[in-house]
Design an enzyme around this catalytic site. Sequence first.
Site, mmCIF file in Angstrom:
data_model
loop_
_atom_site.group_PDB
_atom_site.id
_atom_site.type_symbol
_atom_site.label_atom_id
_atom_site.label_comp_id
_atom_site.label_asym_id
_atom_site.label_seq_id
_atom_site.Cartn_x
_atom_site.Cartn_y
_atom_site.Cartn_z
ATOM 1 N N ARG A 94 0.832 -1.219 0.000
ATOM 2 C CA ARG A 94 0.000 0.000 0.000
ATOM 3 C C ARG A 94 0.860 1.260 0.000
ATOM 4 O O ARG A 94 0.458 2.302 -0.513
ATOM 5 C CB ARG A 94 -0.981 -0.002 1.180
ATOM 6 N N SER B 71 -5.482 4.097 6.392
ATOM 7 C CA SER B 71 -5.188 2.667 6.182
ATOM 8 C C SER B 71 -4.646 2.394 4.790
ATOM 9 O O SER B 71 -3.724 1.617 4.619
ATOM 10 C CB SER B 71 -6.450 1.834 6.397
ATOM 11 N N GLU C 85 -18.746 3.751 -0.757
ATOM 12 C CA GLU C 85 -17.866 3.225 -1.803
ATOM 13 C C GLU C 85 -18.484 3.260 -3.192
ATOM 14 O O GLU C 85 -17.772 3.374 -4.192
ATOM 15 C CB GLU C 85 -17.442 1.794 -1.460
ATOM 16 N N PHE D 34 -14.437 -3.749 -0.316
ATOM 17 C CA PHE D 34 -15.455 -2.770 -0.720
ATOM 18 C C PHE D 34 -15.264 -2.346 -2.182
ATOM 19 O O PHE D 34 -16.233 -2.177 -2.915
ATOM 20 C CB PHE D 34 -15.399 -1.542 0.194
ATOM 21 N N HIS E 243 -5.666 -3.938 1.680
ATOM 22 C CA HIS E 243 -6.088 -4.942 2.650
ATOM 23 C C HIS E 243 -6.705 -6.167 1.968
ATOM 24 O O HIS E 243 -7.713 -6.707 2.407
ATOM 25 C CB HIS E 243 -7.043 -4.342 3.684
ATOM 26 N N ASP F 285 -8.633 -8.332 11.803
ATOM 27 C CA ASP F 285 -9.959 -7.797 11.449
ATOM 28 C C ASP F 285 -10.914 -8.912 11.027
ATOM 29 O O ASP F 285 -12.134 -8.755 11.083
ATOM 30 C CB ASP F 285 -9.852 -6.752 10.336
ATOM 31 N N ARG G 267 -1.953 -4.834 3.477
ATOM 32 C CA ARG G 267 -1.672 -4.101 4.710
ATOM 33 C C ARG G 267 -0.319 -4.477 5.298
ATOM 34 O O ARG G 267 0.389 -3.648 5.857
ATOM 35 C CB ARG G 267 -2.767 -4.448 5.719
#
Lengths: 312, 269
Positions: A7, A34, A55, A80, A106, A114, A164
């Site tokens: 990322r 994030s 989104e 998403f 992610h 998560d 991530r």
Amino acid sequence: MEKKATRYGYSEALIEMGAVNKNIVALDADLSRSTSSELFKNKFPERFFNIGVAEQNLLGVAAGLSLMGKIPFASTYSVFASGRAWEQLRTTICYSNLNVKIGGSHGGVLTGPDGASHQALEEFALTRVLPNLTVLVPCDFLEAKKATLAAAEIKGPVYIRLGREPLPILTTRETPFIPGQGLLMKEGKDITIIACGSLVFESLQAAVLLEKENINARVINIHTLKPLDEKIIIAAARETGAIITAEEHEIYGGLGSAVSEVVVKNYPAPVEMVGLEDTFGTSGSPEELMRFFHLKDTDIVIAVKKVLARKG
Amino acid sequence: MDIAQLKVQAKKIRRDIIKMLGEAGSGHPGGSLSATDLMTGLFFNTLRHRPKEPHWPGRDRFVLSKGHCAPVLYACLAESGYFPLAQLLTLRQLGSCLQGHPSCQDVSGVEVSTGSLGMGLSVAVGLALGAKLDQKDVRVFCLVGDGELQEGQIWEATMSASHYRLDNLCCIVDNNDLQIDGRVKEVMNIYPLADKFKAFGWQAIEIEGHDLKQILAAYAAAARSKEKPTVIIARTVKGKGVSFMEDQEDWHGKAPNKELTAKALKELE
């Protein structure tokens, strides 16, 4: 080996491009910290648009910006980006063939604690069925940066899968990145491991383990899931006679399926797939989850032996 | 065009719609006819565009979010000169650029492909935002259906338009009060509309959607808005102009047969 999350390759490329090209704009859906798009926002606040937790609107607004000549990079979690807003991606962006770039962060089980709701394991399947869309799956920070730079050069929609968790940096600044061209990471003649994303590292580790048992494995990094480099896959089937696919994703509809489609159509050879099998993720530490879902180098070695037994 | 000319033009557009649908044998007359006066006022009076130069950067943008009403858009484009009128009769045929729902890759003058409801207003927000970013004097119009307002994405877009103070954006609601399954209020109530948009930070203007004077006045009022996007809630009649189609949900997505096509065209003489 130095580690850094893909990322950050995305945001570093955005900042680099943003400095020289005023048409580069970034959008996020309340996840800019994030996804790391916040780093672009800090440099170019007037060219960053937070769309909030919305989104579908995120992709729609990006579509409109692209129609005004901007090169929008819209980021959010890949669950998403590829799931929640799939139809916006399909009908607004891909059907219209708009110049929208999507950073899905992610992705995969490395998202960690998560849990299943936030671990995208379906995005390859969801994105690779879309006409006009280029799907990039970088294996490390440097490749993610190059993929993001390349995305801006591609005319049309591009989806970039990001992660991530810090990953070992395998490639160098000099390693070429040509969208649609698989990258030979290691030569080999007995078997080919075709991997993408975080599993490229595991595959190279597996190849080292296999050498100790006199199994000479070729390793190919498929950083572009679509359009897929059929040539490199067909050559692998022909020259090594057996294939392993390795991905941090559902094998059904993912890289395993994509490679198998090419193999059965062109040069049938036994294929074994390393990846998740018809399951959701779960909470745990990234490392635990890689073991739990059998995505480690040692799992690849087991799969290699299985496929070699099937090799004629 | 002035109002008298626009009235003549609107009738022509209605005739085009009926002819296209009669020829195609399928399509959506109800919402196309209800939006005809709104579209005519827009395309032949308010919108700054160059049909012979469809990609002119300074053009105002129009997004047909209710994509099933493609016939009224195609008729407006053809009557403006984007493509020959004869092409209208290829609607929905294999190989035609006039797809059942608008495809921007196929037809000149269509900014973005639509057809799946609720998506167009977000694109319009992006267009308006892009114009603001470049300080371009470009207005963005988006036509939505009233049933379409049941889509959640519409309200995501509505929220973002006022957040970014897009006073160059104008959303037009074709409030014909009917959707496929019946009265909007009975299928899923969307009212009160003006209050909803106002609560979301918009300027709301309510008009009679077949009164061209009110339509043009509303477009002009939208242009004067400062800081706020404008919604024009236009009360319309589904199937307007063809007596047997008026206010009938049954004519949402059904083309007239030969006999009814002739009957409708006679009424529109």
